[in-house]
Design a protein around this motif. Sequence first.
Motif, PDB file in Angstrom:
ATOM      1  N   VAL A  13       0.845  -1.205   0.000  1.00 37.94           N
ATOM      2  CA  VAL A  13       0.000   0.000   0.000  1.00 37.94           C
ATOM      3  C   VAL A  13       0.874   1.247   0.000  1.00 37.94           C
ATOM      4  O   VAL A  13       0.631   2.196  -0.756  1.00 37.94           O
ATOM      5  CB  VAL A  13      -0.951  -0.006   1.214  1.00 37.94           C
ATOM      6  N   ARG A  14       1.931   1.254   0.837  1.00 38.60           N
ATOM      7  CA  ARG A  14       2.832   2.422   0.869  1.00 38.60           C
ATOM      8  C   ARG A  14       3.510   2.599  -0.491  1.00 38.60           C
ATOM      9  O   ARG A  14       3.693   3.714  -0.967  1.00 38.60           O
ATOM     10  CB  ARG A  14       3.906   2.245   1.942  1.00 38.60           C
TER      11      ARG A  14
ATOM     12  N   ALA B 192       2.283   1.743  -3.370  1.00 42.51           N
ATOM     13  CA  ALA B 192       1.275   2.301  -4.275  1.00 42.51           C
ATOM     14  C   ALA B 192       1.194   3.815  -4.081  1.00 42.51           C
ATOM     15  O   ALA B 192       1.065   4.569  -5.046  1.00 42.51           O
ATOM     16  CB  ALA B 192      -0.079   1.647  -4.028  1.00 42.51           C
ATOM     17  N   GLY B 193       1.286   4.250  -2.818  1.00 44.83           N
ATOM     18  CA  GLY B 193       1.287   5.692  -2.538  1.00 44.83           C
ATOM     19  C   GLY B 193       2.481   6.381  -3.183  1.00 44.83           C
ATOM     20  O   GLY B 193       2.342   7.430  -3.805  1.00 44.83           O
TER      21      GLY B 193
ATOM     22  N   ILE C 198       1.873   6.611  -6.901  1.00 45.15           N
ATOM     23  CA  ILE C 198       0.915   7.664  -7.274  1.00 45.15           C
ATOM     24  C   ILE C 198       1.555   9.043  -7.113  1.00 45.15           C
ATOM     25  O   ILE C 198       1.382   9.923  -7.958  1.00 45.15           O
ATOM     26  CB  ILE C 198      -0.377   7.553  -6.436  1.00 45.15           C
ATOM     27  N   ASN C 199       2.330   9.227  -6.038  1.00 47.53           N
ATOM     28  CA  ASN C 199       2.994  10.526  -5.848  1.00 47.53           C
ATOM     29  C   ASN C 199       3.927  10.836  -7.018  1.00 47.53           C
ATOM     30  O   ASN C 199       4.108  11.995  -7.379  1.00 47.53           O
ATOM     31  CB  ASN C 199       3.799  10.521  -4.545  1.00 47.53           C
TER      32      ASN C 199
ATOM     33  N   ILE D 126      -1.830   0.782 -11.868  1.00 47.41           N
ATOM     34  CA  ILE D 126      -2.328   2.074 -11.375  1.00 47.41           C
ATOM     35  C   ILE D 126      -2.277   3.083 -12.519  1.00 47.41           C
ATOM     36  O   ILE D 126      -3.201   3.862 -12.732  1.00 47.41           O
ATOM     37  CB  ILE D 126      -1.477   2.576 -10.191  1.00 47.41           C
TER      38      ILE D 126
END
Lengths: 318, 318
Positions: free
Chosen positions: B201-202, B204-205, B208-209, B245
Motif C-alpha cells: 500500500v505504501r 502504491a502511494g 501515485i505521488n 495504477i
Amino acid sequence: MLKKIAETMAKAGSIAILPHIAADGDAIGSSLALAIGLSGTGKDVRVLLEEKVPQIYSFLPGLELAGLFDADDRRYDLAVALDCGDLERLGSRRTLFEKASITVNIDHHPTNPGFAALDYTDPSCAASAEIIYALLGEMGIDPGNDEATCLYTAIASDTGGFRYSNTTPATHIIASELLIKGIDVADISRRIFDTVSPGKVRLAGEAINSLKLYEDGRIAVIYIPNEAMRRSGAADEDTDGIINIARNINGVEAAAMLREMENGDIRVNLRSNSHVDVSAIASKYSGGGHTRAAGFTVRIGDLEQVGKMLLDDLRGLL
Amino acid sequence: MLKKIAETMAKAGSIAILPHIAADGDAIGSSLALAIGLSGTGKDVRVLLEEKVPQIYSFLPGLELAGLFDADDRRYDLAVALDCGDLERLGSRRTLFEKASITVNIDHHPTNPGFAALDYTDPSCAASAEIIYALLGEMGIDPGNDEATCLYTAIASDTGGFRYSNTTPATHIIASELLIKGIDVADISRRIFDTVSPGKVRLAGEAINSLKLYEDGRIAVIYIPNEAMRRSGAADEDTDGIINIARNINGVEAAAMLREMENGDIRVNLRSNSHVDVSAIASKYSGGGHTRAAGFTVRIGDLEQVGKMLLDDLRGLL
C-alpha cells in the motif's frame, strides 16, 4: 407471473423502461438488454433515465434506445420499473409510470413492497439482470451479443465480478450462457472494474499518504482534509471505495475514513473484516449501517479530534 | 487419456503431486484439491513444493498434505507434474519425478511439450483446476467443500476472477458446480484479491505521488527510485501490478513503470490498452514481451534520463 409479464409485454405497442434513479450497472444493463430485445420484436421502446448515463457505461449497446426523461411526456401502453426497490426510486418519472395503461415492477431487492399492476421480485437473484435474462427467454427472444453484453455488465456490476456473497450457482450458469454469445469478457471487465479517473488515483495517493495504522496494524485510518480533495481534483463520488485501501491491508480488522466536508462536518466511514461491529459506533453518533459497513457525520471538532475520539471507540471493540 | 490417468491413479499406492516452482493459486489449489480427493480414497498422497506456500494461500484446506520437497526422498508409485509447462518447472524435484514408477503430466499451458509416461494437456482450460475437476469426476470422487474451495481458488486466480479472456463458458459451469458445494465465495475472493501488505500500500502511494501524465493524459509514467522501495518497506514482489495504477487511468493508452534497482540498473515495465505495441520498444532495448505488456532493463542513465528516452519512444507510437 414472469410468463404473464411476458404475455402482457407481447401485447403492448409502446413500452417505457424505467431503471432506478442514479442508475448503476445492473439498472442500466438490465434496461438496455430488455430494450434491445423488445425493439427487435418491433416494439416502440424507450429507456427513460433520471440522469445522464455515467461515462463508464457509455460502451454499452442499445444506448440509442435510451434518453433523459424530461424530454418525454408521452403516454405508454406499458411502463416497467426495473431494479427499483420502491416507487420513490423512480424519482420524477413516477407520474409517467403511473399514467401508463399497464404498470410492471421487476426487481431483486428483498424489501420491494410491490407497487405495480404486475409485480415480479426475486431476492434470490444477485442482479435484476438474471430476471431479465429469464424474461427474454419467456418471450422467446434469444439474446444476441448486444443483449448479452448488457446483461453480463449488469451481473458483473451487482456481484463485484462474481465475488460478493450474493453470487449463486445460477449466476454462473447465466454467465456461462452469456459468454456463449461471444461477448468480450476482458474488455467489459476492464471498462467496468479497472477504469479510474486521474482525480480518483490522486485521491488514493492522498489517502495512502494520510494512512495511519494503530494497535499493531489492526486498525487503519485514512484522513481526507478538504485540501486533499482540492489538490487531487477528485469529484465527490471518487471517495467511493477509498476506504477499502485501509480495509484490505493484511492484518487490519477495523478501518475508518474521516473526511472533512466543505461545511466543516466530518463524515466518517467505517468497515470491519471479521468481528468488530462498526454499526455500534455509528449508532452512538446517530449514524447507521451494518455490522461490517457503517457511517456517520459529526460536527464536534476537526479531523484530528474526531479521529482521536473514534480511535477510543474502535479500541474498545477490538 | 484422462480416463487412463484416473485408472492408473486408482492403482497407485503412493502419489506425489508436484506443482510448478513458485507455485501460484492454480498450481497450489489444483494440487491440494487432487490431494484431498485422493487422500479420501485411502491413498498415501503428498503435495511436494519447492518453496513455502505463500501466506495468501494459508487458508486453503489440505495443507496438512503438503510440505517442502527437501525433506522427502521417498520413491513414489506415481508422480504428477501439475500445471508445469515443462520439466524445468519442477526445479529440484525433477529427480523425484523421474524416479517414480509412473509419471503423469497434467497441464493447460499450450506450449507443454509432453514429458511424462501419461501426458494430459488441455490449453482450452483457463486453469489446470478445470482438468483436476474433470479428473476427480473420472475417478468417481465427488468434491466436497474442501476440494471445491481449492479448485475455486485455483480458477479464480488464473482467470483474475473470471475477468481475463481465457475465461470460457465451461469455466463458469464449473464455478457454478463448485458454488453448489457451499464454498464461501466472498471470503475466498477477499483473501485472494483484496488482501494487500502494508508495504505494498505504501509503495502504491509512492507510485501515485510520482505519477506523471503526458500527451493529454494518453501516456502515464510511474517512477520508483530506490529510496521509495526503502521508505515503503515494500518487498520485491510488491512491485507486481503497480503499473496497473497507471494503465487503468481513464484516457491512458500507454503506461510505464521505471524502477531503479539496487545495482543501478533501471527496470522498465510497459503496458498499453488498445493499439500501442510496447513490445517494439522493449525489443529496441533487448527486452521482451507481448504487444500489450513488455519490459526491459538498461544501465544507461538515471530514472530521469531513461524516462526522457522512453517518452520519446512512446510518443512516436501513439
